[in-house]
Design an enzyme around this catalytic site. Structure first.
Site, PDB file in Angstrom:
ATOM      1  N   LYS A  21       0.867  -1.195   0.000  1.00 35.21           N
ATOM      2  CA  LYS A  21       0.000   0.000   0.000  1.00 35.21           C
ATOM      3  C   LYS A  21       0.890   1.226   0.000  1.00 35.21           C
ATOM      4  O   LYS A  21       1.794   1.348   0.833  1.00 35.21           O
ATOM      5  CB  LYS A  21      -0.897  -0.044   1.230  1.00 35.21           C
ATOM      6  N   LEU A  22       0.634   2.117  -0.955  1.00 27.06           N
ATOM      7  CA  LEU A  22       1.383   3.370  -1.028  1.00 27.06           C
ATOM      8  C   LEU A  22       0.518   4.499  -0.514  1.00 27.06           C
ATOM      9  O   LEU A  22      -0.686   4.540  -0.768  1.00 27.06           O
ATOM     10  CB  LEU A  22       1.761   3.687  -2.481  1.00 27.06           C
ATOM     11  N   LYS A  23       1.128   5.437   0.178  1.00 27.75           N
ATOM     12  CA  LYS A  23       0.425   6.646   0.588  1.00 27.75           C
ATOM     13  C   LYS A  23       0.496   7.651  -0.557  1.00 27.75           C
ATOM     14  O   LYS A  23       1.579   7.830  -1.163  1.00 27.75           O
ATOM     15  CB  LYS A  23       1.089   7.221   1.839  1.00 27.75           C
ATOM     16  N   ASP A  72      -3.507   4.804  -0.447  1.00 28.21           N
ATOM     17  CA  ASP A  72      -4.287   5.403   0.645  1.00 28.21           C
ATOM     18  C   ASP A  72      -4.055   6.906   0.624  1.00 28.21           C
ATOM     19  O   ASP A  72      -2.908   7.374   0.729  1.00 28.21           O
ATOM     20  CB  ASP A  72      -3.820   4.814   1.986  1.00 28.21           C
ATOM     21  N   ASN A  76      -5.759   9.150   2.713  1.00 33.15           N
ATOM     22  CA  ASN A  76      -6.103   9.795   3.989  1.00 33.15           C
ATOM     23  C   ASN A  76      -6.916  11.085   3.784  1.00 33.15           C
ATOM     24  O   ASN A  76      -6.634  12.120   4.408  1.00 33.15           O
ATOM     25  CB  ASN A  76      -4.849  10.059   4.835  1.00 33.15           C
ATOM     26  N   GLU A  91      -7.952   3.997  -1.038  1.00 35.74           N
ATOM     27  CA  GLU A  91      -8.492   4.103   0.316  1.00 35.74           C
ATOM     28  C   GLU A  91      -8.709   5.573   0.680  1.00 35.74           C
ATOM     29  O   GLU A  91      -7.810   6.397   0.496  1.00 35.74           O
ATOM     30  CB  GLU A  91      -7.481   3.453   1.269  1.00 35.74           C
ATOM     31  N   ASP A 108     -11.907   4.236   5.061  1.00 31.57           N
ATOM     32  CA  ASP A 108     -11.229   3.991   6.340  1.00 31.57           C
ATOM     33  C   ASP A 108     -11.817   4.986   7.350  1.00 31.57           C
ATOM     34  O   ASP A 108     -12.767   4.661   8.083  1.00 31.57           O
ATOM     35  CB  ASP A 108      -9.711   4.170   6.120  1.00 31.57           C
ATOM     36  N   LYS A 113     -10.982  -1.111  11.432  1.00 30.58           N
ATOM     37  CA  LYS A 113     -10.013  -0.902  12.519  1.00 30.58           C
ATOM     38  C   LYS A 113     -10.801  -0.861  13.817  1.00 30.58           C
ATOM     39  O   LYS A 113     -11.670   0.012  13.970  1.00 30.58           O
ATOM     40  CB  LYS A 113      -9.284   0.429  12.358  1.00 30.58           C
TER      41      LYS A 113
HETATM   42  O1  SMG Z   1      -0.082  -0.217  11.014  1.00 30.73           O
HETATM   43  O2  SMG Z   1       0.986  -0.776   9.214  1.00 30.73           O
HETATM   44  C1  SMG Z   1       0.359   0.035   9.884  1.00 30.73           C
HETATM   45  C2  SMG Z   1       0.079   1.402   9.294  1.00 30.73           C
HETATM   46  C3  SMG Z   1      -1.050   1.375   8.325  1.00 30.73           C
HETATM   47  O3  SMG Z   1      -1.242   3.225   6.851  1.00 30.73           O
HETATM   48  C4  SMG Z   1      -1.541   2.743   7.922  1.00 30.73           C
HETATM   49  N1  SMG Z   1      -2.360   3.387   8.765  1.00 30.73           N
HETATM   50  O4  SMG Z   1      -4.709   5.590   7.262  1.00 30.73           O
HETATM   51  O5  SMG Z   1      -4.581   3.485   7.211  1.00 30.73           O
HETATM   52  C5  SMG Z   1      -4.147   4.559   7.600  1.00 30.73           C
HETATM   53  C6  SMG Z   1      -2.935   4.669   8.500  1.00 30.73           C
HETATM   54  C7  SMG Z   1      -3.309   5.322   9.783  1.00 30.73           C
HETATM   55  C8  SMG Z   1      -2.206   5.557  10.726  1.00 30.73           C
HETATM   56  S1  SMG Z   1      -0.955   6.630  10.218  1.00 30.73           S
HETATM   57  C9  SMG Z   1      -1.687   8.201  10.083  1.00 30.73           C
HETATM   58 MG    MG Z   2      -6.055   4.539   5.835  1.00 30.50          MG
END
Ligand code: SMG
Ligand code: MG
Length: 367
Positions: free
Chosen positions: A161-163, A188, A190, A213, A238, A262
């Site tokens: 998964k890439l941000k 993702d 956010n 996401e 999410d 989550k």
């Molecule tokens: O726990 O491997 C992990 C991190 C996964 O990207 C991750 N979490 O938006 O899904 C998300 C983020 C939330 C936490 S960091 C802002």
């Molecule tokens: Mg997320």
């Protein structure tokens, strides 16, 4: 059971590398642990609130405050309590799902340990191991990103998964596809796009991503539905999914076709199971999200991810992806899978030496 004492313990675990997202950057996990002592034994829970209110409005200092001054007093006042009652007992407090989830998890752990039963069995797990995905933070350069992704693929991770955020989306996705071919890949955002940005997301269509996401801000379900109609990549939510009711609404308006579950975001593991049930009934795949948990939170997530509707790899990675030293015995993926803990309760406990080394503060509350 009767809760006799609640300990709020803060621990600080340096991350092996900074984790950078559209929601902010973390260099360490400043986690809040809840330890209950009951007449039937102890139980542990981890509050997944981050240090800063960048992912959702919760953050660790506020979680500590609301636990100390509002939630723990309600639990202690109730005297006898079962895990199934915790959400109702804490009901007078609005919001603060991550703080509530930590308390409910500790009650569940204590209850299940006393019964000699695993959390996985209690939640309805149907598998003994789960596929591991890995979330890759934004990197300082494309070269650094490719090195990091390559390292994870070499280790056997089953999904990357890439941000992303507007303007930092096409290049990283294209670079990963060009270097690593058709590996399972998702992104993702956010919540960093707006409805009118949909052409930026449509530009990712040719790359056959598993999903995008949380493209839009959490409250914009109608915008998410518009984007979902205009792009080919499935939209996953999410931050928007705060309860089973919110999941039902999101599905009803077509805001997503995949759901990230989550426990902390929805107020606890038992509500997470209800989110799973809503999605399973609607034929919507779910996967378990991550909050850079220590081994305690990871154990709970693994139990949840073993439920039947969790058909996509979660953000469930080995301890060494996060920390050089975890709080529990390290989780070590084998061929890109982690075993679901099978011991009583969470199936893990914090290592006393790790706790001693990593603890930054302890508060003990009694009735
Ligand atoms: O726990 O491997 C992990 C991190 C996964 O990207 C991750 N979490 O938006 O899904 C998300 C983020 C939330 C936490 S960091 C802002
Ligand atoms: Mg997320």
């Amino acid at each position: 059971m009767v809760v006799e004492e609640v300990e709020l313990r803060r621990v600080r675990l340096p991350l092996v590398r900074p984790f950078v997202t559209a929601a902010g950057a973390s260099v360490a996990r400043d986690a809040l642990l809840v330890r209950l002592m009951t007449d039937e034994g102890e139980g542990w829970g981890e509050c997944v609130a981050m240090a800063e209110p960048g992912y959702t409005s919760e953050y660790v200092e506020a979680a500590q405050h609301v636990l100390h001054h509002h939630l723990v007093p309600l639990l202690l006042a109730s005297r006898r309590v079962a895990a199934d009652d915790v959400a109702r007992v804490l009901g007078p407090v609005q919001g603060h799902p991550m703080a509530k989830a930590a308390l409910e998890t500790a009650v569940l752990d204590a209850e299940l340990r006393a019964e000699g039963r695993s959390l996985a069995e209690r939640l309805g797990a149907v598998r003994a191991e789960v596929d591991c995905g890995v979330a890759v933070g934004m990197a300082p350069s494309l070269g650094a990103l490719l090195d990091e992704v390559g390292g994870y693929l070499d280790q056997g991770y089953r999904r990357i998964k890439l941000k992303v955020h507007p303007g930092a989306d096409l290049d990283p996705v294209r670079a990963v596809r060009e270097r690593f071919g058709d590996v399972p890949l998702q992104v993702d955002a956010n919540g960093s796009y707006r409805t009118q940005d949909w052409p930026l997301l449509a530009a990712l269509d040719p790359f056959d991503l598993l999903l995008v996401e949380q493209p839009l801000p959490p409250e914009d379900l109608l915008g998410s539905a518009q984007v979902a109609r205009r792009i080919r990549t499935p939209v996953c939510l999410d931050e928007s999914i705060t309860s089973a009711a919110a999941a039902a609404t999101a599905l009803a308006v077509g805001a997503c076709s995949v759901v990230n579950v989550k426990p902390g975001r929805v107020g606890g593991l038992l509500e997470a199971v209800r989110v799973h049930a809503v999605c399973l009934a609607a034929g919507v795949p779910v996967w378990c999200g991550g909050m850079l948990e220590t081994g305690l939170g990871r154990a709970a997530n693994l139990a949840l991810a073993a439920l039947p509707g969790f058909t996509l790899p979660g953000d469930l990675s080995g301890s060494d992806r996060y920390f050089s030293r975890d709080l529990t015995a390290p989780f070590v993926p084998v061929a890109g899978r982690l075993p679901v803990p099978s011991g009583p309760g969470l199936g893990v406990v914090p290592d006393p030496d790790a706790l001693a080394e990593l603890t930054t503060s302890v508060v003990v509350l009694r009735p």
